[in-house]
Write an enzyme that holds these catalytic residues in place. Structure first.
Site, mmCIF file in Angstrom:
data_model
loop_
_atom_site.group_PDB
_atom_site.id
_atom_site.type_symbol
_atom_site.label_atom_id
_atom_site.label_comp_id
_atom_site.label_asym_id
_atom_site.label_seq_id
_atom_site.Cartn_x
_atom_site.Cartn_y
_atom_site.Cartn_z
ATOM 1 N N GLN A 305 -0.489 9.215 -0.488
ATOM 2 C CA GLN A 305 -1.600 8.646 -0.939
ATOM 3 C C GLN A 305 -2.677 9.752 -0.959
ATOM 4 O O GLN A 305 -2.533 10.744 0.020
ATOM 5 C CB GLN A 305 -1.946 7.434 0.028
ATOM 6 C CG GLN A 305 -1.374 6.483 0.120
ATOM 7 C CD GLN A 305 -1.405 5.529 -1.027
ATOM 8 O OE1 GLN A 305 -2.290 5.778 -2.003
ATOM 9 N NE2 GLN A 305 -0.419 4.542 -1.292
ATOM 10 N N TYR A 334 11.167 1.337 -1.912
ATOM 11 C CA TYR A 334 10.150 2.226 -2.762
ATOM 12 C C TYR A 334 9.796 3.260 -1.619
ATOM 13 O O TYR A 334 8.587 3.407 -1.684
ATOM 14 C CB TYR A 334 8.988 1.668 -3.468
ATOM 15 C CG TYR A 334 9.740 0.621 -4.303
ATOM 16 C CD1 TYR A 334 9.737 1.246 -5.643
ATOM 17 C CD2 TYR A 334 9.624 -0.848 -4.180
ATOM 18 C CE1 TYR A 334 10.002 0.306 -6.747
ATOM 19 C CE2 TYR A 334 9.974 -1.652 -5.398
ATOM 20 C CZ TYR A 334 10.342 -1.129 -6.428
ATOM 21 O OH TYR A 334 10.678 -2.032 -7.542
ATOM 22 N N ASP A 403 6.338 -0.956 -1.647
ATOM 23 C CA ASP A 403 5.027 -0.120 -1.868
ATOM 24 C C ASP A 403 5.558 0.433 -3.372
ATOM 25 O O ASP A 403 5.830 1.756 -3.490
ATOM 26 C CB ASP A 403 4.793 0.837 -1.088
ATOM 27 C CG ASP A 403 3.338 1.536 -1.469
ATOM 28 O OD1 ASP A 403 2.747 1.220 -2.483
ATOM 29 O OD2 ASP A 403 3.034 2.716 -0.746
ATOM 30 N N CYS A 430 -0.677 -1.075 -5.774
ATOM 31 C CA CYS A 430 -1.762 -0.200 -6.306
ATOM 32 C C CYS A 430 -2.364 -0.604 -7.803
ATOM 33 O O CYS A 430 -3.043 -0.116 -8.510
ATOM 34 C CB CYS A 430 -1.422 1.303 -6.420
ATOM 35 S SG CYS A 430 -0.024 1.551 -7.574
#
Length: 474
Positions: A305, A334, A403, A430
């Site tokens: 990130q 993931y 994720d 996201c």
């Protein structure tokens, strides 16, 4: 009056949307009603949507048409007639010009409200069962809305006889020369500017898109918040990097914080930034970042990130959503380099993760060893294949954290989740559109307890969210 029948009823002609009565260069006053998901102001000209980057809700602007589509217009802000009280002066001159600064003219509290609204509008579009009653919490603010971004990935070009580096101007391949960038960590910008100076002094040819000549295409620079180490990736058009020795000597002399330099070869005209071949030129092939009390080794292409400070907030929210116990087996799908799963390993019996990229799996297992985590292991493969395989081998699991990339969960993985039905489930997203679309399939097998938006990227329209999903009892 006689009712029409199938014999005497005249079918109405189909109504087709009429092209917008406007042309490029036209200017007109426009009231901005709201923001689009990309942070553009939205108004209506002759009942057609008009997108104006840089315009804010409540403003009256003069819009100048830049692109005409059949059913909508794109325009630029020619004049600001009535500014919003929420408009602020941006720190970057590039706000509204290049990506990454789309909301920098909007007061920060309003940015947070907008990101919550993005979640609500995505739910309204895809309509997962019961969505009107979902508890969408207020967006968690970043403690530092500037200077948070740990990685700069800037294109390198010649402009007016000088080497420049920056991001592309919106909807173009024109590079915006960025000598400053308020959202970047200071070290990344110091290194970028020094490299640009060195490339020009050494006369190393930079990439020319018109004829696909030159050498240096992109500079990717990542800084560790924990250690201050910086890694440089020089992405080149050719394997040959002239003046390489002189460049490395200068980097060692002028940039002692740079502990890793790699070259990645990505020839020709391609939308991809990275090629397949990466070579270590100087130092180590990784830098070390710390998250949740653990150390993670990051190679040049490892995903992490962009906001390390908020990453810990995001992961802690995932832990809250999972409500883990020491008897749980956690599946980390993931997984990337294992950042989420390893940070939660001390709260569970074991972590088992998967990732389709072999290098990432190796990094995840290495990071487990690096931190002395003995109850976590990672395998190569898609989750929709590995989960049934592990179950058939007698492996029980209680909790799942996902994720996924912006494309969301693979449909085959959703099928597998609905079959396996782990009791605890946290979805880190996201992309609110793909999240809402995935929830439409996961509910009603699961109930959405809440959605917690987290602002990972202030000054941009990008939003992350953690969803707590609870298995409904049959």
């Amino acid at each position: 009056m006689q009712k029409p029948t199938h014999r005497n009823f005249k079918r109405r002609p189909k109504r087709y949307a009429h092209p917008v009565d406007a042309k490029v260069g036209d200017r007109f006053p426009l009231s901005i009603k709201k923001l689009g998901v990309e942070g553009q102001g939205i108004g209506y000209f002759k009942h057609k949507v008009c997108f104006v980057p840089g315009a804010l809700p409540g403003e009256v602007v003069v819009a100048e048409v830049t692109v005409v589509h059949d059913n909508y217009l794109e325009a630029k802000l020619h004049q600001l007639r009535q500014p919003s009280p929420d408009r602020v002066t941006p720190k970057d001159a590039y706000a509204g010009l290049a990506g990454g600064f789309e909301l920098e003219t909007l007061a920060y509290d309003k940015q947070l409200a907008f990101k919550k609204q993005v979640v609500l509008e995505a739910l309204a579009k895809f309509k997962p069962l019961g969505y009107r009653h979902y508890w969408v919490k207020d967006t968690l603010a970043a403690p530092h809305p500037y200077g948070y971004r740990n990685k700069a990935q800037f294109q390198v070009r010649m402009q007016d006889g000088h080497v420049v580096a920056g991001l592309y101007q919106a909807n173009s391949h024109t590079v915006v020369d960025m000598q400053t960038c308020a959202v970047q960590m200071l070290g990344t910008m110091k290194v970028i500017n020094t490299l640009v100076k060195l490339i020009e002094e050494l006369a190393i040819p930079v990439y020319n898109e018109a004829n696909q000549s030159g050498i240096i295409k992109t500079l990717a620079v990542r800084e560790s918040l924990a250690t201050g180490q910086i890694q440089v990736a020089i992405i080149t058009n050719t394997a040959k990097l002239i003046k390489k020795h002189a460049l490395l000597v200068a980097i060692e002399d002028q940039l002692p914080e740079v502990t890793s330099v790699v070259q990645n070869v990505n020839p020709g005209d391609t939308p991809l930034v990275w090629g397949n071949e990466t070579t270590l030129l100087y130092g180590q092939d990784y830098i070390t970042e710390s998250l949740m009390g653990l150390d993670f080794r990051l190679s040049a292409r490892s995903f992490l990130q962009l906001n390390p400070e908020q990453t810990e907030v995001l992961y802690e929210e995932a832990a809250k959503a999972l409500d883990l116990s020491k008897d749980d087996t956690l599946i980390d799908a993931y997984a990337g380099i294992g950042t989420i799963g390893l940070s939660l390993a001390n709260r569970v019996k074991q972590v088992i993760g998967m990732e389709t990229i072999a290098d990432a799996v190796q990094d995840a297992n290495n990071n487990a060893t690096l931190n002395g985590v003995t109850n976590a292991r990672y395998e190569v493969g898609p989750a929709e294949e590995l989960l049934p395989k592990w179950r058939s081998q007698g492996q029980h699991f209680d909790a799942l954290v996902v994720d996924p990339p912006r494309t969301g969960l693979d449909n085959a993985l959703i099928d597998t989740i609905l079959q396996e039905k782990p009791a605890k489930f946290a979805y880190v997203s996201c992309n609110m559109a793909t999240l809402a679309r995935n929830l439409a399939r996961l509910v009603p097998t699961y109930r959405v307890a809440y959605i917690q938006p987290v602002d990972m990227l202030p000054q941009t329209p990008r939003c992350e969210a953690v969803v707590k999903l609870v298995l409904n009892e049959d």
